[in-house]
Scaffold this active site. Structure first.
Site: not given
Length: 477
Positions: A197, A220-222
């Site tokens: 994501f 998770l790439e936030l």
């Protein structure tokens, strides 16, 4: 061309699609490199044969998006990612020999990279092609099937990408799903073998909760507030110019854009003056300049105006770089950079990821003070340092934690072929690109093979004198 799934869609069509892909994977659980390479070449041909159409779709979705920026930040990086996988993928697939330790000899150990199965990929709107096709490259190189949820804020790009993928791959191999947030929620609740994501930290919490119900591993790439630190003896004009390039790319709508600048106290006016001069050179006749990208939607434009106004009301000073009318046009959603000074720490500008062309300056007196400022906040996705002296570079490298770091540059670590891209803490977990992307979408299976002649029987029950002698020997050496 397929229509977006209706708002009332249940998870059943998505679950059925996942079942179809999983069945197909089980029929071919370990595709040969020649098969994987053929898929990567097909993806590359699809992207570059339709480059103009994809760029036009993105331009229409944004209202104005620089075609030059699309080429540089989406297609060039994607070509490098695909070419790198084609160049190295056969080697990545090979088992890796590992030590067994002296007591298990002459047994042998190896790591066997194995496809996971079906990967789920959730794509954000700011770089819909790069952040959709980029993870797909890694998943295909690792031998997986993939389902991709495209963003609803770029409907033309998402629909075109779906149509092109459908022409290039069978649906049991790669499939694109389009729809609103309810479709996205159903998508992330599926029991994928891995889920990647890219998006906000707030939504990242929801994605991780949904994935946990199935124990689905996640990457998770936030985002977060990525700091830039200008050292005391840095090449100042170069630093300002470089940071301005990083902040104006895609109008600051980049997860690793510099979010605030730490600079030696007293240099704020020089920063503003240099930035104003350089911006005029980069984007002459700003409101009509086609090299600058619009803010994606009226809601996002309004949010940026709101947090700037809030900071102004709280005592901050705003320094627009855009000349006439401050470089803002709500109709076309064009917003030139605004440098902000003296913004109170409790304002949204200083608390939230900005994701637009607002750039606060934070003065510091000592490097220790600057490092404390960075380290007292959530760990960022990126950190930028401008310095030439080895001592400062070494200190900042060792004494800060960030998803990635560039020295005397902005953004470019994401384009380095051999570097993984990922966050840490609130800015994400896991990484992809290059070999690390291959590893993310693989099970690196440890395999131990016992030798025909071995001493295993000597440490089996009944535990007597020989056993005690051997264990004592093992404990000594």
């Amino acid at each position: 061309m397929k229509q977006d799934l209706p708002e009332s869609v249940s998870r059943d069509p998505l679950a059925a699609l996942l079942d179809v892909q999983r069945d197909a994977f089980l029929r071919e659980p370990f595709p040969a490199w020649e098969v994987r390479a053929r898929h990567l070449r097909a993806l590359r041909a699809m992207l570059f044969d339709n480059r103009d159409a994809l760029a036009e779709a993105m331009n229409a979705d944004f209202g104005q998006r620089s075609k030059a920026e699309i080429t540089l930040s989406e297609f060039v990086v994607l070509k490098q990612e695909i070419d790198g996988a084609l160049r190295h993928g056969a080697r990545w697939m090979k088992p890796q020999r590992r030590s067994v330790g002296k007591w298990l000899r002459p047994g042998r150990a190896r790591i066997v990279p194995q496809p996971l199965g079906v990967a789920g990929i959730v794509v954000p709107w700011n770089y819909p092609l790069l952040l959709g096709a980029g993870p797909l490259v890694c998943a295909l190189a690792a031998g997986n099937r993939a389902m991709i949820k495209m963003p609803e804020l770029t409907p033309r790009t998402s629909a075109l990408f779906e149509a092109l993928i459908e022409k290039t791959f069978s649906r049991d191999h790669v499939a694109v799903v389009n729809g609103d947030a309810s479709v996205g929620a159903a998508f992330t609740a599926l029991p994928f073998d891995h889920l990647l994501f890219t998006g906000s930290t707030r939504i990242g919490h929801e994605v991780m909760r949904a994935a946990s119900a199935n124990l689905t591993p996640v990457t998770l790439e936030l985002g977060g507030k990525s700091p830039a630190l200008i050292g005391e003896h840095a090449r100042f004009d170069y630093a300002v110019d470089s940071l301005l390039l990083g902040k104006t790319l895609n109008a600051g709508q980049t997860c690793i854009a510099p979010d605030y600048v730490l600079l030696p106290r007293g240099q704020e006016a020089a920063f503003i003056e240099r930035a104003r001069t350089r911006f005029a050179q980069l984007y002459p006749d700003f409101l009509n300049n086609r090299d600058y990208t619009s803010i994606i939607s009226a809601r996002h434009f309004g949010r940026l105006v709101r947090i700037a106004d809030e900071a102004l009301a709280a005592g901050a000073q705003l320094h627009p770089l855009g000349g006439q009318l401050g470089g803002q046009d709500a109709t076309t959603r064009r917003m030139a950079p605004v440098i902000v000074t003296n913004a109170p720490a409790n304002t949204a500008l200083m608390q939230e990821e900005i994701f637009g062309p607002l750039l606060p300056l934070v003065p510091y007196d000592t490097l220790d003070e600057a490092l404390r400022y960075v380290n007292s906040r959530a760990r960022p996705l990126a950190l930028y340092l401008y310095a030439d002296d080895a001592r400062t570079i070494e200190r900042v490298t060792r004494e800060t934690i960030a998803g990635g770091m560039s020295v005397n540059e902005t953004l470019m670590h994401i384009a380095a072929e051999g570097l993984p891209f990922g966050g840490v803490g609130a800015s994400g977990m896991g990484a992809y690109h290059g070999y690390e992307g291959f590893a993310t979408f693989s099970k690196l299976k440890p395999v131990f093979t016992q030798a025909r002649l071995n001493a295993r029987g000597l440490i089996a029950p009944p535990y007597g004198r020989i056993f005690r002698f051997l264990v004592n020997l093992m404990m000594k050496f």
